[in-house]
Each structure stands twice: as C-alpha cells, then as structure tokens.
Design a protein around this motif. Structure first.
Motif, PDB file in Angstrom:
ATOM      1  N   PHE A  50       0.835  -1.206   0.000  1.00  0.00           N
ATOM      2  CA  PHE A  50       0.000   0.000   0.000  1.00  0.00           C
ATOM      3  C   PHE A  50       0.868   1.253   0.000  1.00  0.00           C
ATOM      4  CE2 PHE A  50      -1.919   3.387   2.579  1.00  0.00           C
ATOM      5  CZ  PHE A  50      -2.996   3.710   1.763  1.00  0.00           C
ATOM      6  N   LYS A  51       1.899   1.289   0.845  1.00  0.00           N
ATOM      7  CA  LYS A  51       2.777   2.462   0.908  1.00  0.00           C
ATOM      8  C   LYS A  51       3.511   2.666  -0.410  1.00  0.00           C
ATOM      9  CE  LYS A  51       3.319   3.069   5.743  1.00  0.00           C
ATOM     10  NZ  LYS A  51       3.375   4.386   6.277  1.00  0.00           N
ATOM     11  N   GLN A  54       1.031   3.938  -2.846  1.00  0.00           N
ATOM     12  CA  GLN A  54       0.667   5.304  -2.486  1.00  0.00           C
ATOM     13  C   GLN A  54       1.734   6.292  -2.975  1.00  0.00           C
ATOM     14  OE1 GLN A  54       0.428   6.143   1.741  1.00  0.00           O
ATOM     15  NE2 GLN A  54      -1.303   7.525   1.420  1.00  0.00           N
ATOM     16  N   TYR A  57       1.250   6.615  -6.631  1.00  0.00           N
ATOM     17  CA  TYR A  57       0.053   7.412  -6.892  1.00  0.00           C
ATOM     18  C   TYR A  57       0.360   8.906  -6.767  1.00  0.00           C
ATOM     19  CZ  TYR A  57      -4.298   9.830  -5.843  1.00  0.00           C
ATOM     20  OH  TYR A  57      -5.317  10.733  -5.817  1.00  0.00           O
ATOM     21  N   TYR A  58       1.053   9.296  -5.694  1.00  0.00           N
ATOM     22  CA  TYR A  58       1.343  10.713  -5.487  1.00  0.00           C
ATOM     23  C   TYR A  58       2.336  11.244  -6.527  1.00  0.00           C
ATOM     24  CZ  TYR A  58      -1.427  10.957  -1.262  1.00  0.00           C
ATOM     25  OH  TYR A  58      -2.472  10.948  -0.389  1.00  0.00           O
TER      26      TYR A  58
END
Length: 187
Positions: A50-51, A54, A57-58
């Motif tokens: 997830f990290k 993430q 994604y950013y």
C-alpha cells in the motif's frame, strides 16, 4: 536401552467463579500469537505494498497536476489568442463579395472591373481565389491608403506586386492582382 522417563507437568486448575483461569490464559496467549503471526505475514506485506502504491500514486498525481496546469495555461493563452484574432477568423470564414469590395474601395479608387482568374487550395486549409482588378485613381497616395485600409477590411485579401500604373490625362489607370483567402468548409 533404557527409557528415560519425562516427568509430566500437571497444570493446576484454578477456578474463579467457575472459570478455568489457566486454560483461558493459554487460549488468550494462543490468540495473541496467532494475531501477531497474521499481522506479520498478512497485514505487514499489504501495508508495505500500500505504501509503495501510495508513493507511486502521489508521483503520478503530481505529474498529472503539472501537466494539467500546463494544459490550462496553454488553453488560457489559446482562448486569449482566439479572442484577439476573432476578427481575422471571422474574415477567413466569409465569401468574397465584389459589390462590397467595390463600395469599400470607392473611397480610394474607381473600380471599373473585377474578374476572377482562378481558385485553388492553399496550404491544405485555405481556398485562394485570385482576382484581377482594373481601376482609376487620382494619385499614388490613394493607392497606398487603400493598401493600409485593407488591414481593417472584413475579408482577408493580399495585393500582389508588381502593379501596373499608367498615367491617363488626369487619372492613373491601375491593374492589380488581389488574392482572397477563405477557410475550407468544415474548419
């Protein structure tokens, strides 16, 4: 061979209000161990993934925002340019009207004849129509004033040099080549 006897450990039974405390403590400890193993083997990799996702994604979102800002700025500039050039764009959509042109040019010269010579496609987006105009002017200054006034005329016209000037008594006979540009239909 002699067998070794392992002493059996007997767990005492402790009851409080009819509940076996030792047995419940063992089940609770087993529950904690299973929970910690689940965290270690199931949840921790999911959090790590997830990290990582993430961060990706950013990074993509910031790149998207930068591209969007560039697009919006370019669009804003394009709309300003469109607004600025709306007169030229509308002029490129109009068909040439010889009567209107004669009225416009009558301030500068007396047009005797306008004849269409040919029509062709110019740079794939425009239709170029060539006209030959014959007129009489009083002085060359009238002709140059006419050329200056073409900038504000409602059609996109280009006057070609050389232009034939011939002195005739009080006036100057003038023969000039005029090209009218129009957008192809559907543009």
């Amino acid at each position: 061979m002699k067998k070794i006897k392992i002493p059996k450990i007997k767990i005492p039974k402790v009851y409080i209000y009819g509940i076996d405390v030792i047995k419940n403590f063992v089940f609770f400890t087993l529950y904690i161990i299973i929970t910690l193993l689940a965290i270690a083997f199931l949840i921790a990799p999911a959090v790590k993934t997830f990290k990582k996702d993430q961060k990706k994604y950013y990074a993509i979102k910031s790149q998207y925002d930068a591209t969007l800002n560039t697009y919006n700025q370019t669009l804003k500039e394009l709309n300003a340019l469109k607004k600025k050039n709306a007169k030229i764009l509308s002029a490129l959509r109009r068909d040439f009207d010889t009567t209107n042109f004669k009225n416009f040019a009558s301030k500068y010269m007396d047009i005797k004849e306008i004849k269409e010579v040919n029509q062709s496609v110019y740079k794939e987006d425009f239709i170029k129509t060539t006209y030959i105009a014959k007129a009489k002017i009083k002085s060359p200054k009238n002709f140059y004033d006419f050329i200056d006034a073409l900038k504000n005329y409602k059609y996109v016209l280009r006057v070609y040099f050389p232009i034939n000037f011939q002195k005739d008594k009080e006036n100057i006979d003038l023969t000039l080549k005029i090209e009218h540009f129009k957008l192809k239909s559907g543009k």
